[in-house]
Design a protein around this motif. Structure first.
Motif, PDB file in Angstrom:
ATOM      1  N   PRO A  83       0.832  -1.200   0.000  1.00  0.00           N
ATOM      2  CA  PRO A  83       0.000   0.000   0.000  1.00  0.00           C
ATOM      3  C   PRO A  83       0.869   1.253   0.000  1.00  0.00           C
ATOM      4  O   PRO A  83       2.075   1.190   0.266  1.00  0.00           O
ATOM      5  N   ALA A  84       0.251   2.380  -0.276  1.00  0.00           N
ATOM      6  CA  ALA A  84       0.967   3.666  -0.273  1.00  0.00           C
ATOM      7  C   ALA A  84       1.346   4.050   1.155  1.00  0.00           C
ATOM      8  O   ALA A  84       0.620   3.741   2.096  1.00  0.00           O
ATOM      9  N   PRO A  85       2.493   4.735   1.315  1.00  0.00           N
ATOM     10  CA  PRO A  85       2.874   5.191   2.660  1.00  0.00           C
ATOM     11  C   PRO A  85       1.897   6.252   3.167  1.00  0.00           C
ATOM     12  O   PRO A  85       1.187   6.883   2.379  1.00  0.00           O
ATOM     13  N   LEU A  86       1.880   6.429   4.474  1.00  0.00           N
ATOM     14  CA  LEU A  86       1.038   7.472   5.060  1.00  0.00           C
ATOM     15  C   LEU A  86       1.563   8.834   4.618  1.00  0.00           C
ATOM     16  O   LEU A  86       2.783   9.055   4.590  1.00  0.00           O
ATOM     17  N   PRO A  87       0.678   9.766   4.266  1.00  0.00           N
ATOM     18  CA  PRO A  87       1.139  11.104   3.866  1.00  0.00           C
ATOM     19  C   PRO A  87       1.963  11.757   4.981  1.00  0.00           C
ATOM     20  O   PRO A  87       1.570  11.753   6.137  1.00  0.00           O
ATOM     21  N   GLY A  88       3.120  12.279   4.604  1.00  0.00           N
ATOM     22  CA  GLY A  88       3.982  12.964   5.562  1.00  0.00           C
ATOM     23  C   GLY A  88       4.708  12.040   6.516  1.00  0.00           C
ATOM     24  O   GLY A  88       5.267  12.493   7.500  1.00  0.00           O
ATOM     25  N   SER A  89       4.706  10.741   6.237  1.00  0.00           N
ATOM     26  CA  SER A  89       5.354   9.782   7.129  1.00  0.00           C
ATOM     27  C   SER A  89       6.217   8.813   6.318  1.00  0.00           C
ATOM     28  O   SER A  89       5.861   8.439   5.209  1.00  0.00           O
ATOM     29  N   PRO A  90       7.331   8.393   6.892  1.00  0.00           N
ATOM     30  CA  PRO A  90       8.165   7.412   6.184  1.00  0.00           C
ATOM     31  C   PRO A  90       7.644   5.983   6.350  1.00  0.00           C
ATOM     32  O   PRO A  90       8.180   5.060   5.774  1.00  0.00           O
ATOM     33  N   PHE A  91       6.581   5.817   7.149  1.00  0.00           N
ATOM     34  CA  PHE A  91       6.081   4.484   7.466  1.00  0.00           C
ATOM     35  C   PHE A  91       4.909   4.076   6.581  1.00  0.00           C
ATOM     36  O   PHE A  91       4.043   4.888   6.269  1.00  0.00           O
ATOM     37  N   THR A  92       4.893   2.810   6.206  1.00  0.00           N
ATOM     38  CA  THR A  92       3.812   2.250   5.408  1.00  0.00           C
ATOM     39  C   THR A  92       3.163   1.127   6.203  1.00  0.00           C
ATOM     40  O   THR A  92       3.708   0.017   6.289  1.00  0.00           O
ATOM     41  N   PRO A  93       2.012   1.403   6.828  1.00  0.00           N
ATOM     42  CA  PRO A  93       1.334   0.326   7.543  1.00  0.00           C
ATOM     43  C   PRO A  93       0.752  -0.676   6.549  1.00  0.00           C
ATOM     44  O   PRO A  93       0.370  -0.312   5.435  1.00  0.00           O
ATOM     45  N   VAL A  94       0.713  -1.941   6.960  1.00  0.00           N
ATOM     46  CA  VAL A  94       0.223  -2.994   6.077  1.00  0.00           C
ATOM     47  C   VAL A  94      -0.505  -4.050   6.909  1.00  0.00           C
ATOM     48  O   VAL A  94      -0.209  -4.227   8.090  1.00  0.00           O
ATOM     49  N   GLU A  95      -1.471  -4.696   6.294  1.00  0.00           N
ATOM     50  CA  GLU A  95      -2.145  -5.837   6.901  1.00  0.00           C
ATOM     51  C   GLU A  95      -2.142  -6.976   5.898  1.00  0.00           C
ATOM     52  O   GLU A  95      -2.025  -6.748   4.689  1.00  0.00           O
ATOM     53  N   PHE A  96      -2.269  -8.179   6.403  1.00  0.00           N
ATOM     54  CA  PHE A  96      -2.258  -9.378   5.566  1.00  0.00           C
ATOM     55  C   PHE A  96      -3.544 -10.162   5.772  1.00  0.00           C
ATOM     56  O   PHE A  96      -4.080 -10.210   6.884  1.00  0.00           O
ATOM     57  N   ASP A  97      -4.020 -10.783   4.701  1.00  0.00           N
ATOM     58  CA  ASP A  97      -5.231 -11.591   4.752  1.00  0.00           C
ATOM     59  C   ASP A  97      -4.892 -13.062   4.572  1.00  0.00           C
ATOM     60  O   ASP A  97      -3.890 -13.403   3.925  1.00  0.00           O
ATOM     61  N   ALA A  98      -5.763 -13.925   5.118  1.00  0.00           N
ATOM     62  CA  ALA A  98      -5.645 -15.383   4.998  1.00  0.00           C
ATOM     63  C   ALA A  98      -4.253 -15.844   5.431  1.00  0.00           C
ATOM     64  O   ALA A  98      -3.538 -16.522   4.696  1.00  0.00           O
ATOM     65  N   MET A  99      -3.872 -15.476   6.653  1.00  0.00           N
ATOM     66  CA  MET A  99      -2.543 -15.806   7.168  1.00  0.00           C
ATOM     67  C   MET A  99      -2.497 -17.224   7.726  1.00  0.00           C
ATOM     68  O   MET A  99      -3.486 -17.732   8.251  1.00  0.00           O
ATOM     69  N   THR A 100      -1.312 -17.829   7.611  1.00  0.00           N
ATOM     70  CA  THR A 100      -1.031 -19.114   8.246  1.00  0.00           C
ATOM     71  C   THR A 100       0.353 -19.044   8.869  1.00  0.00           C
ATOM     72  O   THR A 100       1.192 -18.237   8.458  1.00  0.00           O
ATOM     73  N   VAL A 101       0.574 -19.883   9.866  1.00  0.00           N
ATOM     74  CA  VAL A 101       1.899 -20.032  10.452  1.00  0.00           C
ATOM     75  C   VAL A 101       2.273 -21.505  10.439  1.00  0.00           C
ATOM     76  O   VAL A 101       1.410 -22.379  10.557  1.00  0.00           O
ATOM     77  N   TRP A 114       8.745 -19.534  13.535  1.00  0.00           N
ATOM     78  CA  TRP A 114       7.497 -19.569  12.784  1.00  0.00           C
ATOM     79  C   TRP A 114       7.695 -19.015  11.389  1.00  0.00           C
ATOM     80  O   TRP A 114       8.293 -17.951  11.220  1.00  0.00           O
ATOM     81  N   SER A 115       7.190 -19.717  10.401  1.00  0.00           N
ATOM     82  CA  SER A 115       7.140 -19.220   9.035  1.00  0.00           C
ATOM     83  C   SER A 115       5.741 -18.645   8.843  1.00  0.00           C
ATOM     84  O   SER A 115       4.743 -19.332   9.092  1.00  0.00           O
ATOM     85  N   ILE A 116       5.667 -17.377   8.430  1.00  0.00           N
ATOM     86  CA  ILE A 116       4.378 -16.695   8.287  1.00  0.00           C
ATOM     87  C   ILE A 116       4.068 -16.520   6.810  1.00  0.00           C
ATOM     88  O   ILE A 116       4.891 -15.999   6.057  1.00  0.00           O
ATOM     89  N   ARG A 117       2.885 -16.955   6.400  1.00  0.00           N
ATOM     90  CA  ARG A 117       2.434 -16.817   5.008  1.00  0.00           C
ATOM     91  C   ARG A 117       1.098 -16.111   4.973  1.00  0.00           C
ATOM     92  O   ARG A 117       0.337 -16.145   5.931  1.00  0.00           O
ATOM     93  N   ALA A 118       0.814 -15.491   3.827  1.00  0.00           N
ATOM     94  CA  ALA A 118      -0.461 -14.797   3.625  1.00  0.00           C
ATOM     95  C   ALA A 118      -0.876 -14.941   2.166  1.00  0.00           C
ATOM     96  O   ALA A 118      -0.040 -15.211   1.297  1.00  0.00           O
ATOM     97  N   GLN A 119      -2.145 -14.730   1.913  1.00  0.00           N
ATOM     98  CA  GLN A 119      -2.658 -14.770   0.547  1.00  0.00           C
ATOM     99  C   GLN A 119      -2.697 -13.379  -0.079  1.00  0.00           C
ATOM    100  O   GLN A 119      -2.670 -13.261  -1.294  1.00  0.00           O
TER     101      GLN A 119
END
Length: 149
Positions: A83-101, A114-119
């Motif tokens: 996703p695009a970074p937050l305006p005025g911030s160097p950080f890019t928050p992200v979320e993952f869907d359909a995760m498995t470990v 733990w190996s983390i995977r997502a769809q």
């Protein structure tokens, strides 16, 4: 044992405080199929989808600095786009869907890892950071991060 293979898990269980992109999306190398000068991208054994990887930083303030960066593997036919970074911030928050470990023993440490995977990868649903969930009983207080571990 009934558990065989990856264990489905929710994003909030893995990252209750959220996470931020700190690396680029890269194809994961299939070390068995690749040879000198010939790169072969890994494919998921179950779905056959190409495997991509991105480094993220866990926003949990209680996690030690050396353990904050985690690789999340994404199964996708095409290269995922963060996703695009937050305006005025160097950080890019992200979320993952359909995760498995998947649990494994680290070769270098001999410890459980733990190996983390997502769809899929996407921008967070809300602009505010998730809060730590706490379950309180008469005997103890346990955080969701401790429950997930």
């Amino acid at each position: 044992m009934a558990i065989q293979g990856p264990i489905a898990i929710g994003f909030d269980q893995v990252f209750p405080h959220g996470c931020y992109v700190v690396g680029e999306i890269e194809p994961v190398k299939d070390f068995d199929a690749s040879t000198n000068g010939r790169f072969v991208q890994a494919r998921d054994k179950t779905t056959g989808e190409p495997v991509w990887q991105i480094a993220v930083m866990d926003a949990d303030p209680t996690v030690k600095a050396a353990q904050k960066t985690i690789a999340v593997k994404i199964l996708s036919a095409v290269q995922p786009v963060p996703p695009a970074p937050l305006p005025g911030s160097p950080f890019t928050p992200v979320e993952f869907d359909a995760m498995t470990v998947t649990a494994y023993v680290g070769q270098n440490t001999g410890r459980l890892a733990w190996s983390i995977r997502a769809q899929a990868m996407r921008a967070p649903r809300t602009a505010t950071a998730p809060t730590r969930q706490t379950t309180t009983t008469a005997k103890d207080t346990t955080t969701s991060k401790e429950i997930a571990a």
